[in-house]
Design an enzyme around this catalytic site. Structure first.
Site, PDB file in Angstrom:
ATOM      1  N   SER A 445       0.790  -1.224   0.000  1.00 48.83           N
ATOM      2  CA  SER A 445       0.000   0.000   0.000  1.00 48.83           C
ATOM      3  C   SER A 445       0.824   1.275   0.000  1.00 48.83           C
ATOM      4  CB  SER A 445      -0.958   0.016   1.198  1.00 48.83           C
ATOM      5  OG  SER A 445      -0.234  -0.091   2.401  1.00 48.83           O
ATOM      6  N   LYS A 488      -7.244   2.751   8.114  1.00 52.48           N
ATOM      7  CA  LYS A 488      -6.274   3.742   7.631  1.00 52.48           C
ATOM      8  C   LYS A 488      -6.896   5.137   7.601  1.00 52.48           C
ATOM      9  CE  LYS A 488      -3.681   0.476   4.747  1.00 52.48           C
ATOM     10  NZ  LYS A 488      -3.342   0.069   3.363  1.00 52.48           N
TER      11      LYS A 488
END
Length: 555
Positions: A445, A488
């Protein structure tokens, strides 16, 4: 004469026998009296012990009484309700750090399930709680507190059944939980043999016993024991396992049979609420700033309660009903508590610094700063990376594996995109990528954040302030979906981020309720446009000669 001798002898023998039985009866009475006297003494001791009690620990007073008392776990609690309160409750594994309410949530949700329409849990459904670290068992199946075992007649303490040569099945925790919930704390500590036996019980919903001393046609064996050996001991329950381990440490065989739910580490606001409630339940007031101070040091709710409880003792010794900041400071000092690290974003645009987003093993999100510097050179440049794991060794039961960090692979992909898609020849620069704090970055990511950091450093262009990014970059410049996006986003919001860039494949309508701007992208060009506020002059110049692209070019 002979008859007289015979009568006298018979009388003598009878007298001896009578004396023997009389002495035996007297011995039994004396023994019984001794037992009764000893029992009376011990019973008096027990009654005295029961009258002695200490004050209720503060952790007991602050234990959640309803689901609203479980702080910081709104979504995980909602997931638990969905898993256990419907007409078809499921087995569950709860991941999360200690002291965040896993056990309390499971217990309270069973109570909620009992009053939910359509739920199979009855009002008398039990919540059987056990700990995998204490479930010691014998591999020969002589004793197994989890599954159950057979007490064969040859073993000490088999009682009347043993004297009659009858094997006795003994229930384990799985049968005690029949019709309810079996909660196994630290389920990752179960022995592999226990796990395999547990899986069999989950499939059959009963426990089958075997014994060399059992004979189907033995009429001396009671009917209920015949039924247990023939049909099995009922064990239809729902398993709720809790663990502080990461999912990859739990056997896949049991994970695939369970719904996996992740409890979040508590943030500072959550800790403040818990500390405030603990002081209130203890009957003490708090000086302004105490909760905030504790929240900067306590890792979980249990830590916060323990700090408050010790501070209460300090205040009590001074005959005060108010906890001062100096009390909390003293507790933190003597307890060697370390401050929590919470990353905050800069309030100014920066060059060569991009904010990525990652997750821990418990799916807790955190803000990750990525630094990049670039210097043009005459010969082929070098790329250095610091503050991350390049390779890691993984020990399995059978072998040792060397795993290349997936963040390093993301960097390789980013370099390829810079060269072939964006059109910047990184070979002309000495590039240094740094992950401050030395946090091992495991996951793809960081891909788009790496590109933005390098692009900013090479072109000396500032990245817009308040932006965080997460997304895998393909070698063709496409932004691919990643995991842990919700956590996140929460971490980005806590860090002061105003805008989060995520893969379009991850975008959900519910993100509109997060109170933060969330943008879904599918191309690296969209990412650069957003991060650099459409300052594409240098960017367009760089890509004008690029002939092969998969990602969509800007207009």
């Amino acid at each position: 004469m002979i008859n007289t001798i015979f009568v006298i002898l018979q009388f003598f023998i009878s007298a001896i026998i009578a004396t023997y039985f009389l002495s035996l009866i007297l011995s039994q009475k004396n023994s019984q009296k001794a037992i009764e006297d000893e029992s009376r003494i011990e019973l008096e001791k027990l009654n005295k012990l029961e009258k002695i009690s200490l004050t209720e620990p503060l952790c007991e007073k602050t234990r959640p009484k309803n689901l609203n008392d479980i702080i910081g776990q709104k979504e995980p609690v909602k997931a638990l309700i969905a898993a256990l309160c419907g007409p078809n409750p499921q087995h569950v594994i709860i991941y999360g750090p200690p002291g965040v309410g896993k056990t309390a949530a499971a217990r309270l949700i069973l109570e909620r399930a009992k009053i939910t329409d359509g739920s199979p849990f009855k009002q008398d459904a039990k919540f059987i709680e056990t700990d995998a670290t204490t479930l010691q068992f014998d591999e020969r199946s002589i004793a197994d507190p989890l599954i159950g075992s057979v007490h064969d007649p040859i073993y000490q303490g088999s009682g009347a059944y043993g004297n009659a040569g009858i094997p006795q099945p003994k229930k384990g925790a799985v049968s005690n939980a029949h019709g309810g919930v079996l909660f196994i704390d630290e389920i990752g500590e179960l022995h592999p043999i226990q796990i395999n036996r547990l899986l069999k019980v989950l499939e059959d919903r009963k426990v089958k016993f075997e014994s060399a001393y059992y004979a189907r046609g033995d009429k001396n064996i009671p009917a209920h024991i015949h039924k247990i050996f023939r049909d099995g001991m009922p064990a239809d329950f729902r398993l709720v396992g809790a663990t502080t381990k990461s999912p990859d440490e739990i056997p896949p065989a049991i994970r695939t049979r369970c719904v996996e739910i992740y409890f979040n580490p508590l943030n500072e606001k959550d800790i403040e609420i818990i500390a405030k409630n603990a002081a209130k339940n203890g009957g003490f007031e708090l000086e302004e700033g105490v909760c905030n101070l504790i929240a900067k040091y306590a890792d979980n709710g249990r830590d916060a309660v323990n700090i408050i409880q010790t501070a209460i003792s300090v205040a009590t010794s001074d005959k005060r009903t108010k906890i001062h900041i100096k009390d909390a400071e003293w507790v933190l000092e003597v307890g060697k508590y370390q401050p929590r690290f919470v990353k905050k974003c800069s309030d100014k645009p920066q060059t060569g610094i991009a904010y990525g987003l990652s997750v821990t093993d418990f799916s807790h999100g955190y803000l990750m700063e990525i630094e990049a510097s670039a210097k043009k050179c005459d010969k082929k440049g070098k790329i250095n990376v610091s503050g991350m794991v390049d390779q890691e060794q993984i020990d399995t039961r059978r072998q040792k594996l060397i795993k290349k960090s997936s963040a390093k692979e993301s960097l390789d992909n980013a370099i390829t995109v810079m060269k072939n898609i964006i059109g910047i020849n990184t070979d002309k620069y000495d590039i240094h990528i740094n992950f401050p704090g030395g946090i091992p970055v495991d996951g793809p990511s960081a891909g788009i954040a790496l590109i933005c950091a390098m692009y900013s450093a090479i072109n000396k262009t500032e990245i817009e302030k308040g932006i965080a990014l997460t997304g895998e970059i393909s070698i063709l410049g496409n932004v691919k979906a990643v995991g842990g996006v919700v956590n996140k986003i929460i971490a980005a919001k806590d860090a002061g981020i105003k805008k989060v860039i995520i893969p379009k494949e991850n975008y959900q309508q519910c993100f509109e309720d997060f109170g933060i701007e969330i943008i879904g992208v599918s191309s690296i060009f969209e990412v650069i446009d957003i991060c650099f506020n459409n300052k594409r002059g240098i960017f367009l110049e760089n890509i004008k000669n690029v002939s092969v692209m998969s990602a969509k070019k800007p207009d």
